[in-house]
Design a protein around this motif. Structure first.
Motif, short mmCIF file in Angstrom:
data_model
loop_
_atom_site.label_atom_id
_atom_site.label_comp_id
_atom_site.label_asym_id
_atom_site.label_seq_id
_atom_site.Cartn_x
_atom_site.Cartn_y
_atom_site.Cartn_z
N GLN A 14 6.25 18.21 -4.56
CA GLN A 14 7.33 17.64 -5.32
C GLN A 14 7.64 16.39 -4.77
OE1 GLN A 14 10.87 20.07 -6.19
NE2 GLN A 14 12.24 18.39 -6.58
N ALA A 15 7.81 16.05 -3.56
CA ALA A 15 7.76 14.82 -3.03
C ALA A 15 6.34 14.21 -2.72
CB ALA A 15 8.68 14.99 -1.62
N PHE A 16 6.39 13.12 -3.23
CA PHE A 16 4.52 12.70 -3.62
C PHE A 16 3.92 12.75 -2.25
CE2 PHE A 16 7.51 10.40 -6.72
CZ PHE A 16 7.28 11.63 -7.87
N ASN A 17 4.81 12.32 -1.02
CA ASN A 17 3.91 12.11 0.32
C ASN A 17 3.03 11.17 0.38
OD1 ASN A 17 5.97 14.35 1.05
ND2 ASN A 17 4.37 15.85 0.97
N LEU A 18 3.11 9.80 -0.35
CA LEU A 18 2.21 9.12 -0.18
C LEU A 18 2.89 8.17 0.85
CD1 LEU A 18 2.04 7.88 -3.97
CD2 LEU A 18 0.44 9.71 -2.81
N LEU A 19 1.86 7.41 1.62
CA LEU A 19 2.08 6.23 2.65
C LEU A 19 2.54 5.04 2.03
CD1 LEU A 19 -0.29 7.31 5.37
CD2 LEU A 19 1.88 8.02 5.02
N PRO A 20 3.72 4.38 2.17
CA PRO A 20 4.18 3.36 1.26
C PRO A 20 3.40 1.99 1.60
CG PRO A 20 5.90 3.85 2.98
CD PRO A 20 4.79 5.06 3.00
N LEU A 42 0.18 1.55 2.16
CA LEU A 42 -1.04 2.03 1.67
C LEU A 42 -1.36 1.63 0.08
CD1 LEU A 42 -2.57 4.92 3.73
CD2 LEU A 42 -2.57 2.46 4.20
N THR A 43 -2.20 1.06 -0.23
CA THR A 43 -2.41 0.91 -1.62
C THR A 43 -3.09 2.34 -2.23
OG1 THR A 43 -4.95 0.33 -1.26
CG2 THR A 43 -3.52 -1.38 -1.26
N VAL A 44 -2.92 2.37 -3.71
CA VAL A 44 -3.30 3.58 -4.41
C VAL A 44 -4.75 4.08 -3.73
CG1 VAL A 44 -4.32 4.51 -6.46
CG2 VAL A 44 -2.05 3.10 -6.34
N VAL A 45 -5.75 2.99 -3.65
CA VAL A 45 -7.16 3.58 -3.07
C VAL A 45 -7.21 4.08 -1.77
CG1 VAL A 45 -9.50 2.58 -2.44
CG2 VAL A 45 -8.47 2.05 -4.81
N GLU A 46 -6.11 3.51 -0.95
CA GLU A 46 -6.48 3.91 0.58
C GLU A 46 -5.57 5.14 0.69
OE1 GLU A 46 -6.06 -0.50 2.48
OE2 GLU A 46 -4.24 0.39 1.83
N ASN A 47 -4.25 5.47 -0.10
CA ASN A 47 -3.81 6.74 -0.11
C ASN A 47 -4.70 7.90 -0.57
OD1 ASN A 47 -0.63 7.21 0.42
ND2 ASN A 47 -0.80 5.33 -0.72
N ILE A 48 -5.57 7.77 -1.69
CA ILE A 48 -6.58 8.61 -2.14
C ILE A 48 -7.62 9.15 -1.15
CG2 ILE A 48 -8.35 9.13 -3.98
CD1 ILE A 48 -6.66 7.28 -5.87
N ALA A 49 -7.94 7.86 -0.49
CA ALA A 49 -9.13 8.25 0.66
C ALA A 49 -8.78 8.51 2.03
CB ALA A 49 -9.94 6.72 0.79
N LEU A 50 -7.42 8.82 1.96
CA LEU A 50 -7.00 9.03 3.36
C LEU A 50 -7.58 10.65 3.96
CD1 LEU A 50 -4.80 8.25 5.51
CD2 LEU A 50 -3.02 9.28 4.39
N PRO A 51 -7.38 11.60 3.21
CA PRO A 51 -7.95 12.85 3.74
C PRO A 51 -9.32 12.52 4.27
CG PRO A 51 -7.08 13.32 1.64
CD PRO A 51 -6.95 11.72 1.78
N VAL A 52 -10.22 12.01 3.71
CA VAL A 52 -11.56 11.64 4.13
C VAL A 52 -11.77 10.86 5.30
CG1 VAL A 52 -14.00 10.86 3.30
CG2 VAL A 52 -12.41 12.10 1.49
N PRO A 65 2.74 2.44 -3.61
CA PRO A 65 3.53 3.48 -4.09
C PRO A 65 4.86 2.96 -4.74
CG PRO A 65 2.45 4.40 -2.32
CD PRO A 65 2.08 2.93 -2.13
N GLY A 66 5.46 2.00 -3.75
CA GLY A 66 6.57 1.62 -4.57
C GLY A 66 6.45 0.50 -5.89
N GLU A 67 5.48 0.43 -6.33
CA GLU A 67 4.92 -0.50 -7.38
C GLU A 67 4.70 0.37 -8.68
OE1 GLU A 67 3.15 -4.68 -5.89
OE2 GLU A 67 2.02 -2.65 -5.40
N GLY A 99 5.68 9.49 -12.24
CA GLY A 99 4.50 9.82 -12.68
C GLY A 99 3.33 9.49 -12.05
N GLN A 100 3.35 8.06 -12.11
CA GLN A 100 1.94 7.45 -11.56
C GLN A 100 1.72 7.92 -9.97
OE1 GLN A 100 3.22 3.41 -12.22
NE2 GLN A 100 1.66 3.56 -14.27
N GLN A 101 2.78 8.08 -9.09
CA GLN A 101 2.66 8.26 -7.87
C GLN A 101 2.20 9.69 -7.52
OE1 GLN A 101 5.89 7.22 -4.98
NE2 GLN A 101 6.74 6.27 -6.67
N GLN A 102 2.72 10.78 -8.57
CA GLN A 102 2.48 12.09 -8.63
C GLN A 102 0.70 11.91 -8.91
OE1 GLN A 102 2.62 14.37 -7.01
NE2 GLN A 102 3.99 15.85 -7.58
N ARG A 103 0.34 11.15 -9.85
CA ARG A 103 -1.18 11.03 -10.37
C ARG A 103 -2.04 10.70 -9.15
NH1 ARG A 103 -2.63 10.34 -15.74
NH2 ARG A 103 -0.90 10.60 -17.20
N VAL A 104 -1.57 9.81 -8.36
CA VAL A 104 -2.13 9.30 -7.12
C VAL A 104 -2.39 10.57 -6.09
CG1 VAL A 104 -2.10 8.09 -4.73
CG2 VAL A 104 -1.33 7.04 -7.16
#
Length: 253
Positions: free
Chosen positions: A95-101, A103-113, A142-144, A148-153
């Motif tokens: 529910q909480a998106f748990n993105l790192l503020p 980092l960019t979208v690309v960097e957040n997505i690649a984080l697990p790898v 994320p702040g931008e 819904g977009q954050q959850q998509r990330v």
């Protein structure tokens, strides 16, 4: 364990506190989640839904019983092995998106790898970005972004490792109704097109109605399931569970 179960809980019991005065969150729960399906877990408040999800995902250790993922019993793994397994075989959407503020979208997505000490496969980030409809937001932070977009990330981040199963704990709880439907459609696409298994916890019958199957917990026990559910039937069942506390295990009426 059934051949087509990607995750299986067998006689899982979870007690918080000591054996004499502790709280029983799960009481001998046995349940399987088939490969390439979308399952919702429902039940009254305090029924053990989130505990069930956390045990299935290796985030919590059962007091007794076993959890098997992709044919491997994870309840016997050490923390290092569990961390590697979660990173490679399991995706999470909360529910909480748990993105790192920072980092960019690309960097957040690649984080697990990246945390695994690797680089994403060529084109992998672009592929999941396209899947979630955020190709033009790749350099945003994320702040931008909207909720819904954050959850998509967060979903893209869950998909990047091509996991066996994606677990979601109230993944639409912080979103408006329209955006929630978009997120649920993305999760369904992950099942239909990506071959993932999706298991979510929700209290919302409208959300759960998007699943292939809804399983019910009450008092820490598995008490039944409904296949191809409708929101109305699920709402009625939740009222019944709330007033009766428990129905006999098996197919919910």
């Amino acid at each position: 364990m059934a051949v087509d179960d990607v995750v299986r809980l067998d006689a899982v019991r979870k007690v918080y506190g000591n054996s004499r005065t502790g709280v029983v969150a799960l009481d001998s729960v046995s349940i399987g989640f088939r490969r390439h399906t979308f399952t919702a877990v429902m039940g009254p408040s305090g029924s053990g839904k989130s505990t069930c999800l956390h045990c299935a995902a290796g985030l919590d250790t059962p007091t007794s019983g076993s959890v098997t993922l992709d044919g491997r019993e994870i309840t016997k793994l050490g923390e290092r092995e569990l961390t590697i397994l979660r990173r490679e075989r399991i995706g999470f959407v909360f529910q909480a998106f748990n993105l790192l503020p920072a980092l960019t979208v690309v960097e957040n997505i690649a984080l697990p790898v990246r945390l695994a000490g690797r680089r994403p496969r060529r084109g992998a980030v672009d592929t999941v970005l396209e899947q979630v409809g955020l190709s033009e937001r790749r350099k945003h932070r994320p702040g931008e972004l909207s909720g819904g977009q954050q959850q998509r990330v967060a979903i893209a981040r869950a998909l990047i490792t091509q996991p066996s199963v994606i677990f979601g704990d109230e993944p639409t709880g912080a979103l408006d109704a329209y955006t929630a439907l978009e997120i649920l459609d993305l999760l369904r696409q992950a099942v239909r097109s990506g071959g993932q298994t999706v298991v979510i916890v929700t209290h919302d019958p409208v959300v759960a109605a998007h699943a292939d199957r809804v399983v019910f917990l009450a008092g820490g026990r598995f008490v039944g399931e409904i296949l191809e559910p409708t929101a109305q039937v699920l709402a009625e069942q939740m009222i019944k569970l709330g007033t009766q506390g428990r129905t006999p295990a098996g197919q919910v009426s």
